[in-house]
Design a protein around this motif. Structure first.
Motif, mmCIF file in Angstrom:
data_model
loop_
_atom_site.group_PDB
_atom_site.id
_atom_site.type_symbol
_atom_site.label_atom_id
_atom_site.label_comp_id
_atom_site.label_asym_id
_atom_site.label_seq_id
_atom_site.Cartn_x
_atom_site.Cartn_y
_atom_site.Cartn_z
ATOM 1 N N ARG A 75 6.949 -2.526 -9.654
ATOM 2 C CA ARG A 75 5.388 -2.051 -9.715
ATOM 3 C C ARG A 75 5.472 -0.475 -10.557
ATOM 4 N N GLN A 76 7.459 0.035 -10.368
ATOM 5 C CA GLN A 76 7.774 1.652 -11.053
ATOM 6 C C GLN A 76 7.160 0.704 -12.961
ATOM 7 N N ALA A 77 7.810 -0.196 -12.825
ATOM 8 C CA ALA A 77 8.297 -0.953 -14.256
ATOM 9 C C ALA A 77 6.528 -0.906 -14.332
ATOM 10 N N ILE A 78 6.003 -1.501 -14.141
ATOM 11 C CA ILE A 78 4.125 -2.005 -14.422
ATOM 12 C C ILE A 78 3.555 -0.353 -14.644
ATOM 13 N N ASN A 79 4.266 0.570 -13.764
ATOM 14 C CA ASN A 79 2.846 1.034 -13.910
ATOM 15 C C ASN A 79 3.597 3.074 -15.186
ATOM 16 N N GLN A 80 4.668 2.354 -15.301
ATOM 17 C CA GLN A 80 5.738 3.409 -16.263
ATOM 18 C C GLN A 80 5.547 2.576 -17.384
ATOM 19 N N GLY A 81 5.028 1.495 -17.792
ATOM 20 C CA GLY A 81 4.630 1.067 -18.381
ATOM 21 C C GLY A 81 2.969 0.949 -19.494
ATOM 22 N N SER A 82 2.693 1.587 -18.229
ATOM 23 C CA SER A 82 0.961 1.446 -18.540
ATOM 24 C C SER A 82 0.054 3.401 -18.559
ATOM 25 N N LEU A 141 13.771 -7.663 -1.311
ATOM 26 C CA LEU A 141 12.675 -7.869 -1.915
ATOM 27 C C LEU A 141 11.380 -7.027 -1.840
ATOM 28 N N ILE A 142 12.353 -6.263 -0.745
ATOM 29 C CA ILE A 142 10.667 -4.771 -0.582
ATOM 30 C C ILE A 142 11.344 -3.758 -2.029
ATOM 31 N N ARG A 143 12.465 -3.761 -2.456
ATOM 32 C CA ARG A 143 12.891 -3.390 -3.781
ATOM 33 C C ARG A 143 12.595 -3.397 -4.915
ATOM 34 N N ASP A 144 12.674 -4.491 -4.865
ATOM 35 C CA ASP A 144 12.358 -5.151 -5.843
ATOM 36 C C ASP A 144 11.061 -5.438 -6.449
ATOM 37 N N SER A 152 0.962 -1.876 -0.185
ATOM 38 C CA SER A 152 0.189 -0.407 0.033
ATOM 39 C C SER A 152 1.074 1.566 -0.124
ATOM 40 N N THR A 153 2.082 1.253 0.519
ATOM 41 C CA THR A 153 3.048 2.645 0.311
ATOM 42 C C THR A 153 3.350 2.823 -1.463
ATOM 43 N N GLN A 154 3.538 3.848 -1.314
ATOM 44 C CA GLN A 154 3.719 4.383 -2.693
ATOM 45 C C GLN A 154 5.534 3.936 -3.345
ATOM 46 N N VAL A 155 5.408 3.734 -4.527
ATOM 47 C CA VAL A 155 6.902 3.576 -5.203
ATOM 48 C C VAL A 155 8.086 4.078 -5.132
ATOM 49 N N SER A 156 7.119 5.154 -5.640
ATOM 50 C CA SER A 156 8.157 6.773 -4.626
ATOM 51 C C SER A 156 8.960 6.115 -3.691
#
Length: 78
Positions: A70-77, A62-65, A16-20
């Motif tokens: 999630r960041q890559a998915i968000n950027q891809g969408s 693992l948390i960073r991965d 639930s925490t933002q990727v950034s």
């Protein structure tokens, strides 16, 4: 020892925490941030807090991965 319930709550918190937010902190600061947010959701005794601190430290890669995925998915969408 970190209980299964605490693990589930921690991973829900990570999700639930933002990727950034997850990616902006240095390791020790990220551990403290997650621990502080966890404690804000439920009170835990000092010994459990130490166990959780150690658990979070062990799971930082693992948390960073997860955050980077999630960041890559968000950027891809977009």
């Amino acid at each position: 020892m970190v209980s299964p319930k605490m693990m589930r709550q921690l991973w829900a918190l990570v999700e639930s925490t933002q990727v950034s937010t997850l990616l902006q902190f240095e390791d020790s600061d990220l551990v403290q941030f997650l621990l502080k947010r966890f404690k804000a959701q439920q009170s835990i005794d000092p010994q459990d807090a130490r166990y959780l601190d150690t658990y979070i430290q062990s799971k930082l890669p693992l948390i960073r991965d997860i955050a980077e995925d999630r960041q890559a998915i968000n950027q891809g969408s977009h």
